[in-house]
Design a protein around this motif. Structure first.
Motif, PDB file in Angstrom:
ATOM      1  N   CYS A   2       0.835  -1.191   0.000  1.00  0.00           N
ATOM      2  CA  CYS A   2       0.000   0.000   0.000  1.00  0.00           C
ATOM      3  C   CYS A   2       0.880   1.255   0.000  1.00  0.00           C
ATOM      4  O   CYS A   2       1.831   1.360   0.756  1.00  0.00           O
ATOM      5  N   ASP A   3       0.531   2.179  -0.843  1.00  0.00           N
ATOM      6  CA  ASP A   3       1.248   3.450  -0.896  1.00  0.00           C
ATOM      7  C   ASP A   3       0.495   4.447  -0.026  1.00  0.00           C
ATOM      8  O   ASP A   3      -0.465   5.090  -0.452  1.00  0.00           O
ATOM      9  N   TYR A   4       0.913   4.575   1.214  1.00  0.00           N
ATOM     10  CA  TYR A   4       0.225   5.418   2.182  1.00  0.00           C
ATOM     11  C   TYR A   4       0.204   6.883   1.753  1.00  0.00           C
ATOM     12  O   TYR A   4      -0.787   7.578   1.945  1.00  0.00           O
ATOM     13  N   GLY A   5       1.260   7.337   1.152  1.00  0.00           N
ATOM     14  CA  GLY A   5       1.322   8.721   0.682  1.00  0.00           C
ATOM     15  C   GLY A   5       0.236   9.019  -0.340  1.00  0.00           C
ATOM     16  O   GLY A   5      -0.412  10.065  -0.286  1.00  0.00           O
ATOM     17  N   TYR A   7      -2.573   7.411  -0.652  1.00  0.00           N
ATOM     18  CA  TYR A   7      -3.847   7.327   0.057  1.00  0.00           C
ATOM     19  C   TYR A   7      -4.159   8.656   0.754  1.00  0.00           C
ATOM     20  O   TYR A   7      -5.271   9.184   0.645  1.00  0.00           O
ATOM     21  N   VAL A   8      -3.185   9.194   1.461  1.00  0.00           N
ATOM     22  CA  VAL A   8      -3.373  10.459   2.171  1.00  0.00           C
ATOM     23  C   VAL A   8      -3.659  11.583   1.182  1.00  0.00           C
ATOM     24  O   VAL A   8      -4.551  12.411   1.395  1.00  0.00           O
ATOM     25  N   GLU A   9      -2.928  11.610   0.092  1.00  0.00           N
ATOM     26  CA  GLU A   9      -3.141  12.633  -0.930  1.00  0.00           C
ATOM     27  C   GLU A   9      -4.560  12.554  -1.487  1.00  0.00           C
ATOM     28  O   GLU A   9      -5.237  13.577  -1.640  1.00  0.00           O
ATOM     29  N   LYS A  10      -5.026  11.357  -1.768  1.00  0.00           N
ATOM     30  CA  LYS A  10      -6.372  11.172  -2.311  1.00  0.00           C
ATOM     31  C   LYS A  10      -7.424  11.665  -1.325  1.00  0.00           C
ATOM     32  O   LYS A  10      -8.360  12.365  -1.702  1.00  0.00           O
ATOM     33  N   LYS A  11      -7.273  11.306  -0.057  1.00  0.00           N
ATOM     34  CA  LYS A  11      -8.235  11.723   0.971  1.00  0.00           C
ATOM     35  C   LYS A  11      -8.245  13.242   1.121  1.00  0.00           C
ATOM     36  O   LYS A  11      -9.300  13.856   1.270  1.00  0.00           O
ATOM     37  N   CYS A  12      -7.082  13.859   1.088  1.00  0.00           N
ATOM     38  CA  CYS A  12      -6.994  15.319   1.209  1.00  0.00           C
ATOM     39  C   CYS A  12      -7.638  16.008   0.009  1.00  0.00           C
ATOM     40  O   CYS A  12      -8.324  17.018   0.158  1.00  0.00           O
ATOM     41  N   MET A  13      -7.440  15.453  -1.170  1.00  0.00           N
ATOM     42  CA  MET A  13      -8.055  16.027  -2.367  1.00  0.00           C
ATOM     43  C   MET A  13      -9.567  15.919  -2.287  1.00  0.00           C
ATOM     44  O   MET A  13     -10.284  16.860  -2.638  1.00  0.00           O
ATOM     45  N   GLU A  14     -10.070  14.780  -1.814  1.00  0.00           N
ATOM     46  CA  GLU A  14     -11.516  14.597  -1.682  1.00  0.00           C
ATOM     47  C   GLU A  14     -12.098  15.614  -0.707  1.00  0.00           C
ATOM     48  O   GLU A  14     -13.134  16.218  -0.980  1.00  0.00           O
ATOM     49  N   LYS A  15     -11.414  15.820   0.425  1.00  0.00           N
ATOM     50  CA  LYS A  15     -11.880  16.805   1.402  1.00  0.00           C
ATOM     51  C   LYS A  15     -11.851  18.206   0.806  1.00  0.00           C
ATOM     52  O   LYS A  15     -12.750  19.012   1.043  1.00  0.00           O
ATOM     53  N   GLY A  16     -10.807  18.508   0.057  1.00  0.00           N
ATOM     54  CA  GLY A  16     -10.702  19.825  -0.573  1.00  0.00           C
ATOM     55  C   GLY A  16     -11.810  20.065  -1.580  1.00  0.00           C
ATOM     56  O   GLY A  16     -12.384  21.154  -1.638  1.00  0.00           O
TER      57      GLY A  16
END
Length: 59
Positions: A2-5, A7-16
């Motif tokens: 799993c590429d955690y970075g 994953y975090v980027e995707k979640k932050c983009m969704e929130k944005g």
């Protein structure tokens, strides 16, 4: 693996994106004096997401 970075980027983009839609909804409602449903239609928010944004507007 799993590429955690990523994953975090995707979640932050969704929130944005959600925050941007929320801000746009508020602006349309205030400036055009329309209700939430009409604002969502104008922004082409999928009907499947209406409940989600209605809940966001309550908080």
């Amino acid at each position: 693996m799993c590429d955690y970075g990523a994953y975090v980027e995707k979640k932050c983009m969704e929130k944005g994106l959600q925050k941007g839609v929320y801000t746009s909804l508020c602006s349309l409602m205030e400036n055009l004096k329309i209700d939430l449903h009409e604002a969502m239609k104008l922004l082409n928010v999928p009907e499947s997401e209406y409940d989600h944004y209605a809940e966001m507007m309550k908080s």
